[in-house]
Design an enzyme around this catalytic site. Structure first.
Site, PDB file in Angstrom:
ATOM      1  N   ASP A  87       0.859  -1.083   0.022  1.00 42.81           N
ATOM      2  CA  ASP A  87       0.019   0.157  -0.116  1.00 42.81           C
ATOM      3  C   ASP A  87       0.866   1.225  -0.013  1.00 42.81           C
ATOM      4  O   ASP A  87       2.006   1.279   0.463  1.00 42.81           O
ATOM      5  CB  ASP A  87      -1.073  -0.066   1.323  1.00 42.81           C
ATOM      6  CG  ASP A  87      -0.539  -0.289   2.546  1.00 42.81           C
ATOM      7  OD1 ASP A  87       0.734  -0.847   2.821  1.00 42.81           O
ATOM      8  OD2 ASP A  87      -0.610   0.677   3.312  1.00 42.81           O
ATOM      9  N   GLU A 152      -0.069  -1.254   5.528  1.00 46.42           N
ATOM     10  CA  GLU A 152       0.943  -0.496   6.706  1.00 46.42           C
ATOM     11  C   GLU A 152       0.858   0.703   6.864  1.00 46.42           C
ATOM     12  O   GLU A 152       1.224   1.309   8.038  1.00 46.42           O
ATOM     13  CB  GLU A 152       2.398  -0.768   5.889  1.00 46.42           C
ATOM     14  CG  GLU A 152       3.329  -0.994   7.031  1.00 46.42           C
ATOM     15  CD  GLU A 152       4.114   0.550   7.208  1.00 46.42           C
ATOM     16  OE1 GLU A 152       4.942   0.792   8.065  1.00 46.42           O
ATOM     17  OE2 GLU A 152       3.666   1.508   6.639  1.00 46.42           O
ATOM     18  N   HIS A 419       6.279   9.772   1.275  1.00 47.23           N
ATOM     19  CA  HIS A 419       5.047  10.348   1.512  1.00 47.23           C
ATOM     20  C   HIS A 419       4.873  11.774   0.795  1.00 47.23           C
ATOM     21  O   HIS A 419       4.352  12.710   1.557  1.00 47.23           O
ATOM     22  CB  HIS A 419       4.855  10.499   3.119  1.00 47.23           C
ATOM     23  CG  HIS A 419       4.866   9.230   3.882  1.00 47.23           C
ATOM     24  ND1 HIS A 419       4.366   9.096   5.034  1.00 47.23           N
ATOM     25  CD2 HIS A 419       5.319   7.816   3.128  1.00 47.23           C
ATOM     26  CE1 HIS A 419       4.131   7.563   5.218  1.00 47.23           C
ATOM     27  NE2 HIS A 419       4.768   7.107   4.328  1.00 47.23           N
TER      28      HIS A 419
HETATM   29 ZN   LIG Z   1       6.917   2.019   4.516  1.00 45.45          ZN
END
Ligand SMILES: [Zn+2]
Length: 446
Positions: A87, A152, A419
């Protein structure tokens, strides 16, 4: 080990091609969509990863209706686990990306796309490292199992389901961090303090347990008094149509000292002018702006992992008063100690402790065979002789099993882009990671 550099080079292009296929699948958690636990895209990513591994000669298993999958090779009683996830976090604003997040582009030796660093790239590097070893005719005296998790980035239901149903590896590593390796990760406790609201004060703000709130709005009646108190305290704010917005600064809850907590500042100012409630008083008197909440916990710290960190991420005052807290606990301190102290402090204000989530810490002593083995391999192949094993307030699947650490795949000097917009991986570093993984797996399975 026989020379496998030829076989490793031969796997570079197929590894990159497999990574591109995986990044094309926008595997962001989408619960409630169709008959999949975390949405169709995550299921596609899981099936694709298993298909890639199956084509390489691994035995694969699609687990528990799509919660996880694994791919295994080798022989023997013992099992080495390599734990990662498929994910990805949402891409954020598309206009912040130079290239489309789910249409990977190679440029200047880097591959751009969501998941190239976290965690599809590292998992493919480790998988194809094993393929190179298979092609070189290396015999594995242990079984090697790649465990693919699927949530996760959210609640780890995947790996928890795996642990309920499947064989647990006796040792392992998680390629979901930075080289050299992470040997200590703090315990991670998320909780709420709750009580009935008898104050009449209505308030709500903050977005997540694990983020320091960067703004907090007060729209009650005592705005003028609040403004002068904020001036007196030196807390920046802004008057706007809806009320007074206290300013803070965002930061991750593992480093709250790098942010400014707008909820704490508002509560301190409100309490000072007599706008009180259970939650407001608790935050103002027990925590304030102290990221270590020393009034509650004393000097709570240890040598491997540093100080306890506490973040008030959200607050809600409606019929109930709720404070949402993220707490990162030093590896040698027990959760029970923390819960006892926190509950005792909360109960004085009429607030009750409610656990939301708990991830146990990892901590392997520096002379543990996993650390000695992985550091030896890393130093021999990277020429980096200075970097030491690190401790972290973050969380990887290394916590999920015993004798496990986070190991790579980001090189020490590589820019961290996970991210973020323009997430990308330096391909030559990923090829180096393949080589390190091959030698590490060889050491651990021979
Ligand atoms: Zn990670």
């Amino acid at each position: 080990m026989h020379d496998i550099s030829y076989h490793l080079r031969a796997q570079q292009a197929p590894m990159k091609a497999a990574l591109i296929e995986l990044v094309r699948i926008p595997s962001v958690c989408d619960e409630g969509a169709g008959d999949y636990p975390f949405g169709k895209a995550i299921d596609q990513a899981l099936r694709k990863a298993l298909q890639i591994a199956g084509d390489l000669g691994f035995i694969t298993h699609y687990g528990a209706g799509g919660y996880y999958g694994y791919a295994e090779v080798g022989e023997g009683q013992e099992l080495l686990g390599i734990l990662g996830h498929l994910d990805v976090v949402p891409p954020g604003k598309l206009e912040d990306w130079t290239h489309s997040p789910f249409d990977p582009v190679e440029s200047d030796g880097m591959l751009y796309g969501r998941g190239t660093q976290d965690d599809k790239g590292p998992m493919m590097a480790a998988l194809f490292a094993v393929k190179a070893m298979m092609d070189a005719g290396i015999h594995f005296n242990k079984r090697i199992r790649f465990i693919f998790g699927t949530d996760e980035e959210t609640l780890w239901r995947c790996i928890n389901r795996y642990k309920e149903k499947e064989e647990l590896p006796g040792m392992g590593f998680s390629p979901d961090s930075r080289f050299p390796l992470t040997y200590a990760e703090k315990g991670l406790l998320q909780l709420r303090l709750e009580g009935t609201n008898e104050s009449g004060v209505i308030l709500s703000g903050g977005s997540a347990f694990n983020a320091v709130p960067d703004a907090m709005l007060y729209s009650g009646e005592r705005q003028d008094e609040l403004a002068s108190k904020l001036d007196e305290l030196g807390f920046p704010y802004r008057k706007q149509a809806g009320g007074i917005e206290v300013k803070g600064m965002a930061a991750h809850a593992m480093i709250p000292e790098e942010g400014i907590n707008a909820i704490a500042r508002l509560c301190m100012a409100l309490q000072a002018i007599g706008v009180e409630s259970k939650a407001i008083n608790f935050i103002a008197q027990e925590i304030g702006e102290d990221p270590n909440a020393s009034k509650i916990f004393g000097d709570c710290a240890d040598e491997p992992s540093g100080k306890l960190k506490l973040n008030v991420g959200k607050i809600e005052l409606g019929d109930l008063e709720k404070i949402f807290i993220d707490c990162r606990i030093p590896v040698t301190v027990t959760k029970e100690e923390v819960v006892t102290k926190l509950s005792a402090a909360a109960v004085k204000y009429g607030l009750e402790y409610k656990e939301f989530d708990w991830l146990a810490p990892i901590y392997l002593p520096l002379d543990h065979f996993m650390i000695e083995t992985l550091m030896k391999v890393y130093r021999a192949l990277s020429r980096d002789q200075v970097s030491q094993p690190v401790s972290s307030g973050g969380a990887t699947y290394a916590r999920a099993i015993d004798n496990c650490v986070a190991f790579g795949a980001l090189m020490v000097d590589e820019l961290l882009t996970e991210h973020q917009p323009d997430e990308r991986v330096v391909l030559k570093n990923l090829y180096k990671a393949m080589e390190i993984y091959a030698h590490a797996i060889h050491e651990l399975t021979s």
